[in-house]
Design an enzyme around this catalytic site. Structure first.
Site, PDB file in Angstrom:
ATOM      1  N   SER A 564       0.781  -1.341   0.014  1.00  0.00           N
ATOM      2  CA  SER A 564      -0.245   0.014  -0.020  1.00  0.00           C
ATOM      3  C   SER A 564       0.772   1.321  -0.100  1.00  0.00           C
ATOM      4  O   SER A 564       2.056   1.229   0.537  1.00  0.00           O
ATOM      5  CB  SER A 564      -0.897   0.122   1.355  1.00  0.00           C
ATOM      6  OG  SER A 564      -1.593   1.157   1.313  1.00  0.00           O
ATOM      7  N   TYR A 577      -2.999  -0.788  10.565  1.00  0.00           N
ATOM      8  CA  TYR A 577      -3.085  -1.072   9.060  1.00  0.00           C
ATOM      9  C   TYR A 577      -1.682  -0.657   8.374  1.00  0.00           C
ATOM     10  O   TYR A 577      -1.026  -1.387   7.748  1.00  0.00           O
ATOM     11  CB  TYR A 577      -4.242  -0.679   8.200  1.00  0.00           C
ATOM     12  CG  TYR A 577      -4.114  -0.367   6.801  1.00  0.00           C
ATOM     13  CD1 TYR A 577      -4.810  -1.665   6.443  1.00  0.00           C
ATOM     14  CD2 TYR A 577      -3.854   0.455   6.041  1.00  0.00           C
ATOM     15  CE1 TYR A 577      -4.623  -1.811   4.906  1.00  0.00           C
ATOM     16  CE2 TYR A 577      -3.820   0.254   4.574  1.00  0.00           C
ATOM     17  CZ  TYR A 577      -4.296  -0.999   4.014  1.00  0.00           C
ATOM     18  OH  TYR A 577      -4.130  -0.962   2.546  1.00  0.00           O
TER      19      TYR A 577
END
Length: 687
Positions: A564, A577
């Site tokens: 990400s 996350y």
């Protein structure tokens, strides 16, 4: 409107082709004669519709038929130059085509054109080939069929065989078909129903004779120590051996594999005559074109350890290659003595590997070819059983096998195959692939020629995605498996499913994930552990299990992490996350450094703002991120797009594109790279 004769022919073909007792996949052909107006003159002309080259009876459609004018076909015997030049007649078929002619005419066209019957079938049933390959097949044919079926000694498929069968039909009106020595059967009739009825009568009569008169244990007694292993042990052993076997079978060119442990295979592998009969090879042309003339047989007992089998394989493989090369050189020398120049050897690796106690591994340029090769060897086992039960199995000799395998007409058929797609022969495992980025990635990889394993926590959704991606080819393209990536046993089971389904593994995409959007003080240890278990631990477990396969195969490979933008960008309210994504990003670097010596490339993708189609965003992450940024959830994709340099929304397909590019030969020197797929987020530029 489809001609009724064609409709009737297709329906008959489908019925015959649907039953493996009648013929093998893509084996045999059917035909019908009738009339149709000439598009130029408007006058009726007599035509032959016959299954074209490379088609399959069970799935035959009208475009798969060759359409030829009978008046021209019937004139061909007048210009036939003789059996030594009969291959020239295949080119003559092009001058007999009606209009555009449909599919390319097969080598068997003469059999259908020259026999004076409205409907002709040529099939490859195991029961018929058992009689055709029996040492005393001619006598058996006379005994079994009471003069209603003729015996035709072995002759290569072609124009002369068509003339021979036409002569039998003309001279013996009581005969309804023929056993073709070493090959198969043919039957004919005045109506489609009559031809089908006679074909089935020959097949069933032969099968009934073998069942009634065949002696027990035609393969000999069970060889002590070579009995089948228990089901769970057998499958685990197969999964452990598959990467090693695929690596050997891919020495000349990459192959896809298929595993078979059917009762017929296990019985044959346990028999005391395994080595003797396997060495004789297959006989029917369709069989050994797919399986090669004979298999590689592992000569160790069932209880041998994986390590013992792996240690023995290189010696067996070297011996097989030397034996096949010698076979090719003998055949090539004989061809040159006839004034012919044979095609180059296509490769000396085995297409069939038999492992006692475990099963059969078959190989091909794609999953369908590998699967069909295995099916054909099961046909060959059935043929050997039948022939040995009433006589002695006597396949066509080596010289004839070579002439079929390296036939110029077969070479021309191979040349007509479409150019392989970029990821042909590659086997991919994608986690979290039932939706979003994972599904888009699996779809793109399959479209580029890969076989794909869809791994997801939800088995039903994984299987539904696999069916959608596989389409008409179904499990030859994709399978769905259940996998909780936090569970070591489930991860191993998913990898085992991949190697048993397709022979091995080449490409792994770590995509499974979830997102917990909370500020630091609201993030619980449960949140932290769940986030890290799924993505950090899960990626580690998948990569570790896959790396074992990649190393054992020795074919290199790719591992891709869908990380990400957050792995390098510090955003608010997503401590668990983003920390996990940073973990994944560093796994890429660590594994690239460790696996490079094995030819395995490890790279990452850093997406951002993939809202549409995302299971993560739909599961609550989207609402939470929208709240953080003060926009409505349905506008979140637009919001992300406007904060990028390119002002473009990122979709799952864009991530899939990056995965594909990383795994192509164009980037075969690239490892340890992170590719941003975020439409340009300056704060996430890699430094």
């Amino acid at each position: 409107m489809t001609n009724p004769t064609v409709t009737e022919l297709l329906e008959r073909s489908h019925r015959l082709g649907a039953d493996p007792r009648n013929t093998n996949y893509a084996g045999g052909n059917t035909s019908a004669k009738g009339t149709e107006p000439d598009p130029v003159t408007g006058e009726d002309v007599e035509l032959l519709w016959v299954k074209g080259s490379g088609g399959d009876l069970g799935t035959l459609t009208e475009p798969g038929l060759a359409v030829l004018r009978l008046d021209r076909l019937r004139a061909l015997p007048g210009v036939y130059p003789g059996v030594e030049r009969e291959d020239e007649m295949v080119a003559a078929f092009d001058y007999c085509l009606h209009g555009r002619g449909g599919a390319a005419p097969s080598i068997d066209t003469a059999m259908h054109a020259l026999v004076d019957a409205a409907h002709v079938d040529h099939l490859h049933p195991d029961s018929g080939i058992a009689i055709a390959t029996a040492a005393d097949g001619e006598a058996l044919t006379a005994e079994i069929f009471d003069g209603k079926v003729a015996w035709v000694p072995w002759r290569r498929p072609g124009f002369q065989l068509g003339l021979d069968i036409a002569a039998i039909k003309a001279e013996s009106p009581e005969v309804v078909g023929a056993i073709l020595g070493g090959h198969g059967i043919t039957a004919w009739g005045d109506t489609s129903a009559e031809a089908e009825e006679r074909s089935l009568w020959i097949i069933r009569t032969a099968a009934a004779y073998l069942a009634e008169h065949g002696r027990p244990e035609p393969f000999g007694a069970v060889r002590p120590g070579f009995e089948p292993l228990p089901d769970d042990v057998r499958r685990a052993r197969a999964a452990a051996l598959a990467p090693h076997l695929r690596g050997l079978a891919s020495s000349d060119r990459p192959q896809v594999g298929h595993f078979t442990d059917s009762p017929e295979v296990l019985e044959f592998l346990a028999s005391e005559r395994l080595a003797e009969l396997a060495a004789l090879g297959t006989s029917c042309p369709d069989h050994f074109l797919r399986t090669k003339v004979k298999p590689l047989v592992v000569d160790l007992p069932s209880a041998s350890s994986v390590e013992d089998v792996v240690a023995r394989l290189p010696e067996l493989h070297d011996a097989y290659r030397a034996d096949y090369t010698a076979y090719y050189e003998r055949g090539a020398a004989a061809a040159r003595a006839r004034g012919e120049e044979p095609p180059a050897m296509r490769g000396a690796d085995p297409a069939i590997v038999l492992v006692p106690g475990v099963g059969m591994f078959s190989y091909g340029a794609d999953k369908q070819t590998a699967r069909v090769a295995g099916e054909f060897y099961v046909n060959a086992i059935n043929v050997m059983r039948g022939a040995e039960s009433v006589s002695t199995y006597a396949p066509i000799d080596e010289a004839e096998k070579f002439r079929i395998e390296y036939w110029a007409l077969e070479e021309a058929k191979l040349a007509r195959r479409p150019r392989p797609k970029p990821l042909a022969t590659r086997i991919a495992l994608v986690t979290g692939a039932a939706s979003g980025i994972g599904k888009a990635t699996a779809t793109r990889l399959a479209a580029e020629g890969a076989c794909v394993v869809i791994a997801d926590l939800d088995l039903a959704k994984a299987q539904a995605a696999a069916r959608e991606i596989g389409g008409d080819r179904d499990t030859d393209v994709a399978i769905g498996v259940q996998a909780d990536v936090t569970d070591e046993d489930q991860v191993q089971a998913a990898v085992d499913a991949a190697v048993l389904a397709f022979g091995g593994l080449d490409l792994v995409v770590n995509n499974a994930g979830l997102s917990i959007s909370k500020p630091l003080l609201e993030t619980t240890t449960k949140d932290w552990d769940l986030q890290h278990d799924v993505m950090a631990k899960g990626s580690f477990l998948v990569s570790r299990a896959a790396a074992r396969v990649l190393i054992d195969q020795g074919l290199g490979g790719d591992i891709v992490y869908v990380s990400s933008k957050n792995s390098v960008f510090a955003g608010p309210n997503n401590i668990a996350y983003s920390a996990t994504k940073a973990d994944q990003a560093h796994q890429v670097r660590l594994l690239a450094a460790e696996l490079g010596e094995h030819g395995v490339k490890v790279n990452g993708i850093n997406p951002d703002g993939v809202v549409r189609g995302s299971g993560i965003f739909a599961g609550g992450w989207g609402a939470k991120r929208a709240a953080v940024y003060g926009v409505s959830e349905d506008k979140l994709g637009e919001f992300y797009a406007q904060r990028t340099l390119l002002k473009r929304e990122v979709l799952p397909e864009h991530v899939a594109n990056a995965v594909f590019v990383l795994c192509t030969s164009d980037l075969d020197h690239t490892t340890g790279l992170h590719v941003p797929v975020d439409a340009g987020v300056a704060a996430a530029f890699l430094r």
